[in-house]
Design a protein around this motif. Structure first.
Motif, mmCIF file in Angstrom:
data_model
loop_
_atom_site.group_PDB
_atom_site.id
_atom_site.type_symbol
_atom_site.label_atom_id
_atom_site.label_comp_id
_atom_site.label_asym_id
_atom_site.label_seq_id
_atom_site.Cartn_x
_atom_site.Cartn_y
_atom_site.Cartn_z
ATOM 1 N N ALA A 42 0.837 -1.209 0.000
ATOM 2 C CA ALA A 42 0.000 0.000 0.000
ATOM 3 C C ALA A 42 0.865 1.249 0.000
ATOM 4 O O ALA A 42 0.546 2.234 -0.671
ATOM 5 C CB ALA A 42 -0.930 -0.008 1.212
ATOM 6 N N LYS A 43 1.962 1.194 0.725
ATOM 7 C CA LYS A 43 2.877 2.343 0.785
ATOM 8 C C LYS A 43 3.496 2.605 -0.587
ATOM 9 O O LYS A 43 3.631 3.745 -1.006
ATOM 10 C CB LYS A 43 3.962 2.066 1.819
ATOM 11 N N ARG A 44 3.861 1.532 -1.278
ATOM 12 C CA ARG A 44 4.460 1.671 -2.612
ATOM 13 C C ARG A 44 3.431 2.138 -3.636
ATOM 14 O O ARG A 44 3.761 2.813 -4.599
ATOM 15 C CB ARG A 44 5.032 0.332 -3.077
ATOM 16 N N GLY A 45 2.191 1.707 -3.457
ATOM 17 C CA GLY A 45 1.123 2.079 -4.379
ATOM 18 C C GLY A 45 0.917 1.037 -5.456
ATOM 19 O O GLY A 45 1.788 0.216 -5.740
ATOM 20 N N ALA A 46 -0.234 1.084 -6.070
ATOM 21 C CA ALA A 46 -0.629 0.073 -7.049
ATOM 22 C C ALA A 46 0.075 0.219 -8.385
ATOM 23 O O ALA A 46 0.030 -0.697 -9.205
ATOM 24 C CB ALA A 46 -2.145 0.117 -7.248
ATOM 25 N N LYS A 47 0.733 1.340 -8.612
ATOM 26 C CA LYS A 47 1.363 1.568 -9.925
ATOM 27 C C LYS A 47 2.434 0.523 -10.249
ATOM 28 O O LYS A 47 2.681 0.230 -11.409
ATOM 29 C CB LYS A 47 1.940 2.971 -10.003
ATOM 30 N N GLU A 48 3.067 -0.064 -9.232
ATOM 31 C CA GLU A 48 4.092 -1.083 -9.442
ATOM 32 C C GLU A 48 3.511 -2.457 -9.741
ATOM 33 O O GLU A 48 4.223 -3.354 -10.160
ATOM 34 C CB GLU A 48 4.965 -1.244 -8.188
ATOM 35 N N LEU A 49 2.233 -2.636 -9.481
ATOM 36 C CA LEU A 49 1.628 -3.962 -9.542
ATOM 37 C C LEU A 49 1.181 -4.346 -10.942
ATOM 38 O O LEU A 49 0.608 -3.539 -11.667
ATOM 39 C CB LEU A 49 0.424 -4.029 -8.605
ATOM 40 N N LEU A 50 1.432 -5.592 -11.273
ATOM 41 C CA LEU A 50 0.886 -6.152 -12.500
ATOM 42 C C LEU A 50 -0.586 -6.458 -12.269
ATOM 43 O O LEU A 50 -1.044 -6.543 -11.121
ATOM 44 C CB LEU A 50 1.619 -7.448 -12.858
ATOM 45 N N LEU A 51 -1.312 -6.684 -13.326
ATOM 46 C CA LEU A 51 -2.725 -7.033 -13.209
ATOM 47 C C LEU A 51 -2.906 -8.290 -12.351
ATOM 48 O O LEU A 51 -3.776 -8.345 -11.477
ATOM 49 C CB LEU A 51 -3.331 -7.240 -14.597
ATOM 50 N N SER A 52 -2.069 -9.283 -12.576
ATOM 51 C CA SER A 52 -2.173 -10.523 -11.797
ATOM 52 C C SER A 52 -1.897 -10.269 -10.314
ATOM 53 O O SER A 52 -2.518 -10.902 -9.445
ATOM 54 C CB SER A 52 -1.215 -11.581 -12.340
ATOM 55 N N ASP A 53 -0.983 -9.351 -10.003
ATOM 56 C CA ASP A 53 -0.696 -9.005 -8.608
ATOM 57 C C ASP A 53 -1.934 -8.403 -7.945
ATOM 58 O O ASP A 53 -2.274 -8.746 -6.814
ATOM 59 C CB ASP A 53 0.440 -7.986 -8.508
ATOM 60 N N LYS A 54 -2.587 -7.503 -8.662
ATOM 61 C CA LYS A 54 -3.786 -6.859 -8.118
ATOM 62 C C LYS A 54 -4.880 -7.896 -7.852
ATOM 63 O O LYS A 54 -5.569 -7.832 -6.840
ATOM 64 C CB LYS A 54 -4.293 -5.776 -9.068
ATOM 65 N N CYS A 55 -5.017 -8.850 -8.752
ATOM 66 C CA CYS A 55 -6.030 -9.893 -8.564
ATOM 67 C C CYS A 55 -5.696 -10.756 -7.347
ATOM 68 O O CYS A 55 -6.588 -11.124 -6.576
ATOM 69 C CB CYS A 55 -6.143 -10.747 -9.817
ATOM 70 N N GLN A 56 -4.418 -11.062 -7.148
ATOM 71 C CA GLN A 56 -4.009 -11.852 -5.983
ATOM 72 C C GLN A 56 -4.257 -11.089 -4.686
ATOM 73 O O GLN A 56 -4.736 -11.653 -3.703
ATOM 74 C CB GLN A 56 -2.540 -12.254 -6.094
ATOM 75 N N ILE A 57 -3.943 -9.816 -4.678
ATOM 76 C CA ILE A 57 -4.165 -9.006 -3.477
ATOM 77 C C ILE A 57 -5.658 -8.889 -3.201
ATOM 78 O O ILE A 57 -6.101 -8.952 -2.052
ATOM 79 C CB ILE A 57 -3.483 -7.635 -3.605
ATOM 80 N N HIS A 58 -6.456 -8.751 -4.249
ATOM 81 C CA HIS A 58 -7.911 -8.712 -4.072
ATOM 82 C C HIS A 58 -8.393 -10.004 -3.407
ATOM 83 O O HIS A 58 -9.204 -9.960 -2.480
ATOM 84 C CB HIS A 58 -8.596 -8.517 -5.426
ATOM 85 N N GLN A 59 -7.891 -11.135 -3.848
ATOM 86 C CA GLN A 59 -8.295 -12.410 -3.254
ATOM 87 C C GLN A 59 -7.861 -12.487 -1.794
ATOM 88 O O GLN A 59 -8.590 -13.006 -0.956
ATOM 89 C CB GLN A 59 -7.727 -13.566 -4.071
ATOM 90 N N TYR A 60 -6.682 -11.963 -1.473
ATOM 91 C CA TYR A 60 -6.249 -11.925 -0.072
ATOM 92 C C TYR A 60 -7.206 -11.073 0.761
ATOM 93 O O TYR A 60 -7.665 -11.481 1.818
ATOM 94 C CB TYR A 60 -4.820 -11.371 0.053
ATOM 95 N N LEU A 61 -7.527 -9.889 0.261
ATOM 96 C CA LEU A 61 -8.411 -8.990 1.016
ATOM 97 C C LEU A 61 -9.798 -9.606 1.196
ATOM 98 O O LEU A 61 -10.428 -9.409 2.236
ATOM 99 C CB LEU A 61 -8.486 -7.616 0.341
ATOM 100 N N LEU A 62 -10.265 -10.363 0.223
ATOM 101 C CA LEU A 62 -11.547 -11.053 0.367
ATOM 102 C C LEU A 62 -11.493 -12.101 1.473
ATOM 103 O O LEU A 62 -12.502 -12.396 2.100
ATOM 104 C CB LEU A 62 -11.947 -11.742 -0.936
ATOM 105 N N SER A 63 -10.316 -12.646 1.720
ATOM 106 C CA SER A 63 -10.186 -13.710 2.714
ATOM 107 C C SER A 63 -10.211 -13.187 4.148
ATOM 108 O O SER A 63 -10.384 -13.966 5.078
ATOM 109 C CB SER A 63 -8.883 -14.490 2.489
ATOM 110 N N LEU A 64 -10.049 -11.896 4.323
ATOM 111 C CA LEU A 64 -10.043 -11.336 5.673
ATOM 112 C C LEU A 64 -11.441 -11.361 6.272
ATOM 113 O O LEU A 64 -12.424 -11.115 5.585
ATOM 114 C CB LEU A 64 -9.535 -9.893 5.658
#
Length: 143
Positions: A42-64
Motif C-alpha cells: 500500500a505504501k508503494r502504491g498500485a502503480k508497481e503492480l501487475l494485473l495478476s498481482d492486483k487480482c491476488q491481493i484482491h483475493q487476499y483482502l476477500l479472505s479477511l
C-alpha cells in the motif's frame, strides 16, 4: 520480520502479492507477515503492480474476516488504513475488469467437467455467480 523489520522491503511487489495470495489460500490472513506486506504494498502504491498481482491481493483482502477489515487507521488490529483502502479499491477494480476476459479451463478442470457430464450430471464450466462482480465457479453442479 520479527528480527529485522526492514527485511519486509526486500519483497518485490510481485513477491508480496504472491505471498498475500498464498496466505489467503492457506487461510492464514491474519499473520504478521501478511499485515506487514500489505502495508508495504500500500505504501508503494498500485502503480508497481501487475494485473495478476492486483487480482491476488484482491483475493487476499476477500479472505479477511469482517473484524480484520477495519478502516480506522488508529485501530491497532485493523489492516485497512487509508493507503490500503485505495489499494483495495484498485485491486477489486482490476479483478472485476480482468475476471471475465481471462477465464479458461485448466486441463484438470476440463477432465473433471467431462467426467461429470459422462456420469449424467448437468454441470457447466465457469458459472458466473454475480455478473456485476465477475466471480465464477470453475465447475458448477446445480442441485
Amino acid at each position: 520480520i520479527a528480527r529485522d523489520p526492514a527485511a519486509i522491503g526486500a519483497f518485490t511487489s510481485q513477491g508480496a502479492a504472491l505471498t498475500l495470495w498464498s496466505h489467503a489460500v492457506l487461510s492464514i490472513p491474519d499473520a504478521p507477515l501478511a499485515t506487514a506486506l500489505l502495508a508495504q504494498v500500500a505504501k508503494r502504491g498500485a502503480k508497481e503492480l501487475l494485473l495478476s498481482d492486483k487480482c491476488q491481493i484482491h483475493q487476499y483482502l476477500l479472505s479477511l474476516s469482517s473484524s480484520e477489515m477495519v478502516e480506522d487507521e488508529g485501530e491497532a488490529g485493523g489492516v485497512l488504513n487509508s493507503g490500503v483502502v485505495e489499494l483495495r479499491r484498485e485491486c477489486e477494480e482490476a479483478f472485476r475488469d480482468n475476471s471475465g476476459g481471462v477465464q479458461r479451463a485448466s486441463d484438470a478442470e476440463a477432465l473433471v467437467l467431462t467426467s461429470l457430464q459422462e456420469m449424467g450430471f448437468a454441470c457447466e464450466s465457469g458459472h458466473v455467480l454475480d455478473g456485476a462482480l465477475g466471480y465464477s465457479i470453475d465447475v458448477w453442479v446445480p442441485s
